[in-house]
Design an enzyme around this catalytic site. Structure first.
Site, PDB file in Angstrom:
ATOM      1  CE  LYS A 114     -11.826  -1.325  -9.910  1.00 12.12           C
ATOM      2  NZ  LYS A 114     -10.655  -2.068  -9.102  1.00 12.12           N
ATOM      3  CE1 TYR A 174     -12.806   2.180  -9.240  1.00 14.08           C
ATOM      4  CE2 TYR A 174     -15.087   1.965  -9.970  1.00 14.08           C
ATOM      5  CZ  TYR A 174     -14.324   1.546  -9.139  1.00 14.08           C
ATOM      6  OH  TYR A 174     -14.464   0.523  -7.943  1.00 14.08           O
ATOM      7  CG  ASP A 225      -2.233   0.849   0.852  1.00 12.88           C
ATOM      8  OD1 ASP A 225      -3.290   0.121   0.793  1.00 12.88           O
ATOM      9  OD2 ASP A 225      -2.203   2.121   0.694  1.00 12.88           O
ATOM     10  CB  SER A 274     -16.481  -2.511  -9.895  1.00 15.06           C
ATOM     11  OG  SER A 274     -17.542  -1.565  -9.639  1.00 15.06           O
ATOM     12  CG  ASP A 290       2.842   3.504  -7.325  1.00 14.72           C
ATOM     13  OD1 ASP A 290       1.725   2.743  -7.765  1.00 14.72           O
ATOM     14  OD2 ASP A 290       3.037   4.682  -7.857  1.00 14.72           O
ATOM     15  CB  VAL A 291       0.251  -1.825  -7.343  1.00 12.73           C
ATOM     16  CG1 VAL A 291       0.251  -2.595  -6.018  1.00 12.73           C
ATOM     17  CG2 VAL A 291      -0.960  -0.961  -7.335  1.00 12.73           C
TER      18      VAL A 291
HETATM   19  N1  NAD Z   1     -16.070   0.842  -2.280  1.00 15.71           N
HETATM   20  C1  NAD Z   1     -16.701   0.405  -3.163  1.00 15.71           C
HETATM   21  O1  NAD Z   1     -17.955   0.654  -3.192  1.00 15.71           O
HETATM   22  C2  NAD Z   1     -16.001  -0.658  -4.373  1.00 15.71           C
HETATM   23  C3  NAD Z   1     -16.980  -1.282  -5.338  1.00 15.71           C
HETATM   24  C4  NAD Z   1     -16.582  -1.915  -6.266  1.00 15.71           C
HETATM   25  C5  NAD Z   1     -15.159  -2.110  -6.207  1.00 15.71           C
HETATM   26  N2  NAD Z   1     -14.109  -1.759  -5.355  1.00 15.71           N
HETATM   27  C6  NAD Z   1     -12.866  -1.773  -5.448  1.00 15.71           C
HETATM   28  O2  NAD Z   1     -12.128  -2.565  -4.410  1.00 15.71           O
HETATM   29  C7  NAD Z   1     -11.045  -2.180  -4.251  1.00 15.71           C
HETATM   30  C8  NAD Z   1     -10.690  -1.648  -3.013  1.00 15.71           C
HETATM   31  O3  NAD Z   1     -11.582  -0.441  -2.642  1.00 15.71           O
HETATM   32  P1  NAD Z   1     -11.942   0.297  -1.233  1.00 15.71           P
HETATM   33  O4  NAD Z   1     -13.274   0.501  -1.505  1.00 15.71           O
HETATM   34  O5  NAD Z   1     -11.632  -0.585  -0.218  1.00 15.71           O
HETATM   35  O6  NAD Z   1     -11.016   1.889  -1.473  1.00 15.71           O
HETATM   36  P2  NAD Z   1      -9.991   2.344  -0.250  1.00 15.71           P
HETATM   37  O7  NAD Z   1      -9.676   3.633  -0.784  1.00 15.71           O
HETATM   38  O8  NAD Z   1     -10.718   2.271   1.032  1.00 15.71           O
HETATM   39  O9  NAD Z   1      -8.652   1.198  -0.264  1.00 15.71           O
HETATM   40  C9  NAD Z   1      -7.930   1.170  -1.582  1.00 15.71           C
HETATM   41  C10 NAD Z   1      -6.487   1.185  -0.928  1.00 15.71           C
HETATM   42  O10 NAD Z   1      -5.429   0.907  -2.078  1.00 15.71           O
HETATM   43  C11 NAD Z   1      -4.425   1.767  -1.852  1.00 15.71           C
HETATM   44  N3  NAD Z   1      -3.711   2.238  -2.974  1.00 15.71           N
HETATM   45  C12 NAD Z   1      -4.280   3.207  -3.983  1.00 15.71           C
HETATM   46  N4  NAD Z   1      -3.443   3.420  -5.002  1.00 15.71           N
HETATM   47  C13 NAD Z   1      -2.512   2.445  -4.772  1.00 15.71           C
HETATM   48  C14 NAD Z   1      -1.256   2.084  -5.498  1.00 15.71           C
HETATM   49  N5  NAD Z   1      -0.900   2.918  -6.742  1.00 15.71           N
HETATM   50  N6  NAD Z   1      -0.373   1.023  -4.722  1.00 15.71           N
HETATM   51  C15 NAD Z   1      -0.578   0.854  -3.657  1.00 15.71           C
HETATM   52  N7  NAD Z   1      -1.774   0.904  -3.137  1.00 15.71           N
HETATM   53  C16 NAD Z   1      -3.046   1.705  -3.454  1.00 15.71           C
HETATM   54  C17 NAD Z   1      -5.066   2.849  -1.186  1.00 15.71           C
HETATM   55  O11 NAD Z   1      -3.779   3.598  -0.212  1.00 15.71           O
HETATM   56  C18 NAD Z   1      -6.204   2.364  -0.049  1.00 15.71           C
HETATM   57  O12 NAD Z   1      -5.497   1.724   1.188  1.00 15.71           O
HETATM   58  C19 NAD Z   1     -10.569  -1.189  -5.376  1.00 15.71           C
HETATM   59  O13 NAD Z   1      -9.982  -1.951  -6.617  1.00 15.71           O
HETATM   60  C20 NAD Z   1     -12.010  -0.784  -5.827  1.00 15.71           C
HETATM   61  O14 NAD Z   1     -11.961  -0.236  -7.218  1.00 15.71           O
HETATM   62  C21 NAD Z   1     -14.746  -0.854  -4.309  1.00 15.71           C
END
Ligand code: NAD
Length: 255
Positions: A168, A164, A47, A150, A70-71
């Site tokens: 996905k 976005y 992260d 998503s 950073d991924v």
């Molecule tokens: N929350 C929702 O409603 C939802 C719905 C569908 C899909 N998703 C997907 O689920 C996943 C997690 O989302 P979330 O809601 O927990 O969001 P979040 O923002 O709480 O968590 C995302 C995490 O990814 C980390 N991150 C971002 N860019 C990064 C990078 N370049 N390198 C390393 N780490 C990085 C952030 O620091 C954070 O800790 C995402 O892929 C998101 O698209 C979320």
């Protein structure tokens, strides 16, 4: 019911198995990390949030390998994976979870650099982390991957979220392609969460009342909890889903 039931005990399988969760310092990723740790797994977390990584490392000791990565950065991914191989001998499972919504942007304000950024963080990253994971094969028997897609992949996302949503959809298709390439040894599945109550929603809408109002468009009339997505993830990672690969599982309250 606002919370998932206490989950099944998967420790018979996950005990001491090494797993990498990207974006595991918050939200859905963190819920998956906690579910895996409670099942006895060892978890590497990649992260950007150094303070949270530090706190997780303090809390869980050598069960957690917390790495500020950073991924989207190819060299950083290579170096971090090398460290995992040195520490644990490789990886049994991978959760490609890190993701961003990116700036809300309609076509009249199109910015190619921003589009590329969302593509890099959400999609290119998952491809390069998966490639590194495949090479980091230890002696763990069957392996599995879960990718975070998503429902935006099929709805197109909210207005201004097309970058976005496009990434996905890419994740869903990439899951299918990779499941075929990597069968039978590695199963690859994806989840399509709907609206889950995490910081990503607040970052996007900036207002608690607007986030809460989203419940109206969900048949189950509430947002999902990260723990509910984690339950689906652990099942897809486990041999409970031994004949499931290339699938896209909705966790979306009927949306
Ligand atoms: N929350 C929702 O409603 C939802 C719905 C569908 C899909 N998703 C997907 O689920 C996943 C997690 O989302 P979330 O809601 O927990 O969001 P979040 O923002 O709480 O968590 C995302 C995490 O990814 C980390 N991150 C971002 N860019 C990064 C990078 N370049 N390198 C390393 N780490 C990085 C952030 O620091 C954070 O800790 C995402 O892929 C998101 O698209 C979320």
């Amino acid at each position: 019911m606002d919370q998932a039931m206490p989950g099944l005990d998967y420790s018979f399988y996950f005990r001491d198995r090494p797993v990498l969760v990207t974006g595991g310092a918050s939200g859905i990723g963190l819920a998956i990390v906690e579910r895996l740790l409670a099942s006895g797994a060892k978890v590497a977390i990649w992260d950007l949030r150094g303070d949270r990584l530090e706190a997780l490392a303090q809390l869980h000791g050598d069960r957690v390998l917390a790495q500020e990565v950073d991924v989207a950065d190819t060299d950083a991914v290579r170096a971090a994976m090398a460290k995992i191989v040195t520490t644990w001998g490789g990886l049994a499972h991978l959760v490609n979870n890190a993701g961003i919504i990116g700036r809300i942007m309609t076509l009249d304000a199109f910015d190619a650099d921003e589009f590329q950024r969302v593509l890099s963080v959400n999609l290119v990253s998952a491809a390069q982390v998966t490639a590194a994971f495949v090479k980091a094969d230890g002696d763990f028997g069957e392996r599995s991957i879960v990718n975070l897609s998503s429902i935006a992949a099929r709805t197109g996302g909210m207005l201004g979220n097309f970058a976005y949503a496009t990434t996905k959809a890419g994740i869903a298709t990439m899951t299918l392609s990779m499941s075929k390439e990597l069968a039978p040894k590695v199963r690859v599945n994806a989840m399509a969460p709907g609206i889950i109550d995490t910081e990503i929603q607040m970052d996007s809408l900036g207002d608690r009342a607007k986030v809460d109002a989203l419940a109206d468009i969900i048949p189950m009339k509430r947002l999902g909890q990260p723990t509910e997505v984690a339950e689906a993830a652990i099942w897809l990672l486990s041999p409970g889903s031994s004949y499931t690969t290339g699938s896209l599982l909705d966790v979306a309250g009927g949306r």
